[in-house]
Design a protein around this motif. Structure first.
Motif, PDB file in Angstrom:
ATOM      1  N   SER A 190     -53.115 -48.659  29.769  1.00 41.73           N
ATOM      2  CA  SER A 190     -54.253 -49.207  30.502  1.00 41.73           C
ATOM      3  C   SER A 190     -55.494 -48.348  30.320  1.00 41.73           C
ATOM      4  O   SER A 190     -55.432 -47.114  30.357  1.00 41.73           O
ATOM      5  N   ARG A 191     -56.625 -49.008  30.151  1.00 41.15           N
ATOM      6  CA  ARG A 191     -57.902 -48.308  30.067  1.00 41.15           C
ATOM      7  C   ARG A 191     -58.633 -48.292  31.400  1.00 41.15           C
ATOM      8  O   ARG A 191     -59.686 -47.666  31.528  1.00 41.15           O
ATOM      9  N   THR A 192     -58.070 -48.989  32.389  1.00 39.31           N
ATOM     10  CA  THR A 192     -58.741 -49.098  33.681  1.00 39.31           C
ATOM     11  C   THR A 192     -57.929 -48.518  34.832  1.00 39.31           C
ATOM     12  O   THR A 192     -58.477 -48.262  35.899  1.00 39.31           O
ATOM     13  N   ASP A 193     -56.634 -48.311  34.633  1.00 38.91           N
ATOM     14  CA  ASP A 193     -55.774 -47.801  35.707  1.00 38.91           C
ATOM     15  C   ASP A 193     -55.075 -46.543  35.219  1.00 38.91           C
ATOM     16  O   ASP A 193     -54.157 -46.594  34.407  1.00 38.91           O
ATOM     17  N   ASP A 194     -55.527 -45.391  35.709  1.00 42.61           N
ATOM     18  CA  ASP A 194     -54.960 -44.114  35.285  1.00 42.61           C
ATOM     19  C   ASP A 194     -54.048 -43.506  36.345  1.00 42.61           C
ATOM     20  O   ASP A 194     -53.753 -42.306  36.312  1.00 42.61           O
ATOM     21  N   GLY A 195     -53.584 -44.304  37.306  1.00 43.64           N
ATOM     22  CA  GLY A 195     -52.717 -43.802  38.359  1.00 43.64           C
ATOM     23  C   GLY A 195     -51.358 -43.373  37.827  1.00 43.64           C
ATOM     24  O   GLY A 195     -50.594 -44.189  37.299  1.00 43.64           O
ATOM     25  N   VAL A 196     -51.038 -42.099  37.976  1.00 41.79           N
ATOM     26  CA  VAL A 196     -49.814 -41.543  37.415  1.00 41.79           C
ATOM     27  C   VAL A 196     -48.625 -41.850  38.332  1.00 41.79           C
ATOM     28  O   VAL A 196     -48.715 -41.728  39.558  1.00 41.79           O
ATOM     29  N   VAL A 197     -47.519 -42.241  37.733  1.00 44.22           N
ATOM     30  CA  VAL A 197     -46.246 -42.409  38.441  1.00 44.22           C
ATOM     31  C   VAL A 197     -45.398 -41.186  38.130  1.00 44.22           C
ATOM     32  O   VAL A 197     -45.102 -40.902  36.971  1.00 44.22           O
ATOM     33  N   ILE A 198     -45.010 -40.437  39.174  1.00 44.45           N
ATOM     34  CA  ILE A 198     -44.301 -39.167  39.010  1.00 44.45           C
ATOM     35  C   ILE A 198     -42.880 -39.270  39.538  1.00 44.45           C
ATOM     36  O   ILE A 198     -42.650 -39.738  40.653  1.00 44.45           O
ATOM     37  N   VAL A 199     -41.932 -38.802  38.723  1.00 48.33           N
ATOM     38  CA  VAL A 199     -40.539 -38.636  39.129  1.00 48.33           C
ATOM     39  C   VAL A 199     -40.210 -37.154  38.983  1.00 48.33           C
ATOM     40  O   VAL A 199     -40.522 -36.547  37.951  1.00 48.33           O
ATOM     41  N   SER A 200     -39.585 -36.556  40.004  1.00 44.18           N
ATOM     42  CA  SER A 200     -39.465 -35.097  39.998  1.00 44.18           C
ATOM     43  C   SER A 200     -38.147 -34.601  40.583  1.00 44.18           C
ATOM     44  O   SER A 200     -37.443 -35.306  41.305  1.00 44.18           O
ATOM     45  N   ALA A 201     -37.869 -33.331  40.260  1.00 43.88           N
ATOM     46  CA  ALA A 201     -36.740 -32.578  40.804  1.00 43.88           C
ATOM     47  C   ALA A 201     -37.130 -31.108  40.735  1.00 43.88           C
ATOM     48  O   ALA A 201     -38.177 -30.771  40.179  1.00 43.88           O
ATOM     49  N   HIS A 202     -36.312 -30.223  41.288  1.00 41.76           N
ATOM     50  CA  HIS A 202     -36.608 -28.794  41.108  1.00 41.76           C
ATOM     51  C   HIS A 202     -35.491 -28.127  40.331  1.00 41.76           C
ATOM     52  O   HIS A 202     -34.307 -28.408  40.510  1.00 41.76           O
ATOM     53  N   GLN A 203     -35.893 -27.249  39.427  1.00 40.46           N
ATOM     54  CA  GLN A 203     -34.975 -26.636  38.470  1.00 40.46           C
ATOM     55  C   GLN A 203     -34.341 -25.358  38.964  1.00 40.46           C
ATOM     56  O   GLN A 203     -33.296 -24.923  38.449  1.00 40.46           O
ATOM     57  N   ASP A 204     -34.931 -24.694  39.968  1.00 43.69           N
ATOM     58  CA  ASP A 204     -34.435 -23.395  40.403  1.00 43.69           C
ATOM     59  C   ASP A 204     -33.254 -23.541  41.356  1.00 43.69           C
ATOM     60  O   ASP A 204     -33.006 -24.613  41.905  1.00 43.69           O
ATOM     61  N   SER A 205     -32.543 -22.452  41.549  1.00 42.97           N
ATOM     62  CA  SER A 205     -31.446 -22.405  42.509  1.00 42.97           C
ATOM     63  C   SER A 205     -31.532 -21.099  43.273  1.00 42.97           C
ATOM     64  O   SER A 205     -32.285 -20.190  42.904  1.00 42.97           O
ATOM     65  N   THR A 206     -30.749 -20.988  44.340  1.00 40.63           N
ATOM     66  CA  THR A 206     -30.698 -19.726  45.080  1.00 40.63           C
ATOM     67  C   THR A 206     -29.388 -19.626  45.835  1.00 40.63           C
ATOM     68  O   THR A 206     -28.736 -20.630  46.121  1.00 40.63           O
ATOM     69  N   ASN A 207     -29.015 -18.415  46.140  1.00 43.80           N
ATOM     70  CA  ASN A 207     -27.948 -18.112  47.087  1.00 43.80           C
ATOM     71  C   ASN A 207     -28.626 -17.670  48.375  1.00 43.80           C
ATOM     72  O   ASN A 207     -29.739 -17.150  48.342  1.00 43.80           O
ATOM     73  N   PHE A 208     -27.974 -17.884  49.526  1.00 41.78           N
ATOM     74  CA  PHE A 208     -28.556 -17.359  50.763  1.00 41.78           C
ATOM     75  C   PHE A 208     -28.874 -15.871  50.615  1.00 41.78           C
ATOM     76  O   PHE A 208     -29.858 -15.379  51.154  1.00 41.78           O
ATOM     77  N   LEU A 209     -28.018 -15.167  49.887  1.00 42.29           N
ATOM     78  CA  LEU A 209     -28.324 -13.813  49.454  1.00 42.29           C
ATOM     79  C   LEU A 209     -28.733 -13.920  47.996  1.00 42.29           C
ATOM     80  O   LEU A 209     -27.885 -14.065  47.111  1.00 42.29           O
ATOM     81  N   PRO A 210     -30.024 -13.919  47.693  1.00 45.95           N
ATOM     82  CA  PRO A 210     -30.507 -14.367  46.385  1.00 45.95           C
ATOM     83  C   PRO A 210     -29.967 -13.616  45.182  1.00 45.95           C
ATOM     84  O   PRO A 210     -29.993 -14.142  44.075  1.00 45.95           O
ATOM     85  N   PHE A 211     -29.448 -12.393  45.389  1.00 41.88           N
ATOM     86  CA  PHE A 211     -29.025 -11.585  44.257  1.00 41.88           C
ATOM     87  C   PHE A 211     -27.594 -11.896  43.827  1.00 41.88           C
ATOM     88  O   PHE A 211     -27.119 -11.359  42.835  1.00 41.88           O
ATOM     89  N   LEU A 212     -26.911 -12.761  44.559  1.00 42.53           N
ATOM     90  CA  LEU A 212     -25.564 -13.187  44.199  1.00 42.53           C
ATOM     91  C   LEU A 212     -25.624 -14.463  43.357  1.00 42.53           C
ATOM     92  O   LEU A 212     -26.653 -15.131  43.299  1.00 42.53           O
ATOM     93  N   PRO A 213     -24.522 -14.837  42.701  1.00 38.30           N
ATOM     94  CA  PRO A 213     -24.538 -16.023  41.845  1.00 38.30           C
ATOM     95  C   PRO A 213     -24.932 -17.291  42.596  1.00 38.30           C
ATOM     96  O   PRO A 213     -24.591 -17.478  43.763  1.00 38.30           O
ATOM     97  N   ALA A 214     -25.674 -18.151  41.903  1.00 37.64           N
ATOM     98  CA  ALA A 214     -26.140 -19.421  42.478  1.00 37.64           C
ATOM     99  C   ALA A 214     -26.148 -20.468  41.380  1.00 37.64           C
ATOM    100  O   ALA A 214     -27.191 -20.752  40.788  1.00 37.64           O
ATOM    101  N   PRO A 215     -24.986 -21.066  41.070  1.00 34.83           N
ATOM    102  CA  PRO A 215     -24.932 -22.065  40.000  1.00 34.83           C
ATOM    103  C   PRO A 215     -25.781 -23.293  40.278  1.00 34.83           C
ATOM    104  O   PRO A 215     -26.252 -23.933  39.342  1.00 34.83           O
ATOM    105  N   GLY A 216     -25.980 -23.637  41.551  1.00 35.01           N
ATOM    106  CA  GLY A 216     -26.893 -24.718  41.911  1.00 35.01           C
ATOM    107  C   GLY A 216     -26.546 -26.053  41.281  1.00 35.01           C
ATOM    108  O   GLY A 216     -27.441 -26.780  40.847  1.00 35.01           O
ATOM    109  N   ALA A 217     -25.266 -26.403  41.259  1.00 37.68           N
ATOM    110  CA  ALA A 217     -24.864 -27.668  40.634  1.00 37.68           C
ATOM    111  C   ALA A 217     -25.487 -28.865  41.334  1.00 37.68           C
ATOM    112  O   ALA A 217     -26.019 -29.774  40.690  1.00 37.68           O
ATOM    113  N   ASP A 218     -25.433 -28.856  42.662  1.00 38.72           N
ATOM    114  CA  ASP A 218     -26.008 -29.976  43.410  1.00 38.72           C
ATOM    115  C   ASP A 218     -27.462 -29.723  43.752  1.00 38.72           C
ATOM    116  O   ASP A 218     -28.295 -30.630  43.686  1.00 38.72           O
TER     117      ASP A 218
END
Length: 397
Positions: A190-218
């Motif tokens: 379109s040359r008249t409608d530049d409204g972006v459609v965004i689909v998103s997720a977040h890539q990072d993970s964490t453990n409650f104690l951040p220095f321990l392993p956090a595979p973040g599968a879900d």
């Protein structure tokens, strides 16, 4: 991490904390160096002061990075607004609000849905969870982002026709902490409608104690590979949108929505017209003994986009939706809402029935049969439908 470092980390996290309405305060902090150069793989000063907002109408408070860790361990949602204090200062963004109609692109959506498979998500999530953690302040967070960037490039090269590849740009939105946000854009016709459609997720993970392993599968490996599979199916179907479409994989959601705030602030400052956005955070869990359903978050979201998502579920998915609430700043859609854009959020179930293994070393693919790739596929269907229905499909000449 060495055993001594682990003990120090536990001491740092579980030091007696007394809270006031204004600020979390740490009493009797142990005499350990808080510049985490000594913690292998992390570059993080726990004494650094950050400006944090705990509720939409609450006065922001200054707290240390250590106090942020403690707040998260206590189950508190927040936005770290240190670098985005003016986010939303231009809101509401001055664009004509979109009118969402009932789903009408059934043939196109169903054709792309047939391209979806669990094969890619299984392979991709196995690789994505192989990093010790994807914490945004860690070397593994940077390495996993580089893996994601290469996977997006490879997927595009393999599945997009040459003419379509000319419409696609793949970029990294840089952040000071090193794990960058990934953005894929398919330009619209379109040359008249530049409204972006965004689909998103977040890539990072964490453990409650951040220095321990956090595979973040879900949380949020599932959402990351869910939208990657939707992207793959769309380009494999030679999808050419009318409105521009973007897929975002945010960095540092677990640090207080840092990555999405930075991106939303940039879009707001440049006056980017965002038609609508939808966040996918945790898409894999079906609690034993419950009905399989897709959670539609109804608080701190745009009601019209949310109603559109409900219609898309009813039209295209094999499972029903259920309304749920997650509170303030519970995922990256909140950054876009604050900037004045229309946002929505889909999650694996009601919050009461969601995965309780998140933020631990047990957030793994193999932890339970409740972790379901076929459930994830329903979310890929929703992402495909969201994109096609809201961005449109350019007619062949």
């Amino acid at each position: 991490m060495k055993p001594t470092q682990t003990l120090i980390a536990f001491a740092l996290l579980f030091t007696t904390v007394s809270s006031t309405p204004a600020l979390l305060r740490v009493d009797n902090a142990p005499e350990y160096p808080l510049q985490l150069e000594s913690f292998e793989g992390f570059d993080w000063d726990l004494q650094e002061m950050r400006l944090v907002q705990m509720a939409p109408d609450a006065e922001p408070v200054w707290m240390t990075e250590l106090e942020k860790i403690q707040a998260k361990a206590a189950g508190l949602n927040f936005m770290d607004i240190t670098e985005a204090q003016d986010l939303g200062s231009l809101a509401p963004v001055q664009f004509q609000p979109p009118k969402f109609q009932k789903p009408s692109a059934m043939s196109a959506v169903k054709r792309v849905i047939k391209e979806l498979s669990t094969d890619g998500p299984v392979e991709n999530l196995q690789a994505f969870t192989s990093f010790r953690t994807r914490h945004y302040r860690s070397q593994w967070g940077r390495e996993s982002q580089k893996w994601l960037a290469q996977k997006i490039l490879d997927t595009t090269s393999k599945f997009a026709a040459k003419g379509l590849r000319d419409l696609i740009t793949i970029s990294e939105f840089p952040h000071s902490w090193g794990q960058n946000t990934m953005i894929v854009r398919i330009n619209g016709s379109s040359r008249t409608d530049d409204g972006v459609v965004i689909v998103s997720a977040h890539q990072d993970s964490t453990n409650f104690l951040p220095f321990l392993p956090a595979p973040g599968a879900d949380d949020d490996g599932s959402g990351s590979v869910t939208i990657l599979e939707a992207y793959r199916a769309l380009i494999a179907s030679d999808f050419r949108p009318v409105r521009p479409v973007e897929f975002h994989w945010y960095s540092a959601e677990e640090g207080g929505l840092l990555g999405s705030q930075a991106v939303a602030k940039d879009y707001e400052s440049r006056g980017v017209n965002v038609h609508a956005m939808s966040q996918f955070d945790m898409t894999a869990w079906v609690k034993a003994g419950t009905r399989e359903e897709l959670g539609i978050v109804v608080d701190f979201v745009d009601p019209e986009v949310t109603e559109m998502n409900k219609k898309l579920v009813d039209t295209y998915l094999d499972i029903p939706y259920v309304e749920t609430k997650c509170g303030y700043a519970c995922s990256d859609h909140a950054s876009w809402s604050k900037a004045g854009y229309r946002s929505s959020f889909a999650i694996e179930s009601t919050f009461e029935n969601s995965n309780k293994n998140i933020h631990s070393a047990n957030d793994r693919i193999d932890i339970s049969p409740e972790f379901s790739f076929t459930h994830m596929l329903e979310f890929s269907k929703l992402a495909v439908a969201f994109v096609i229905e809201l961005a449109g499909w350019t007619k062949s000449e």
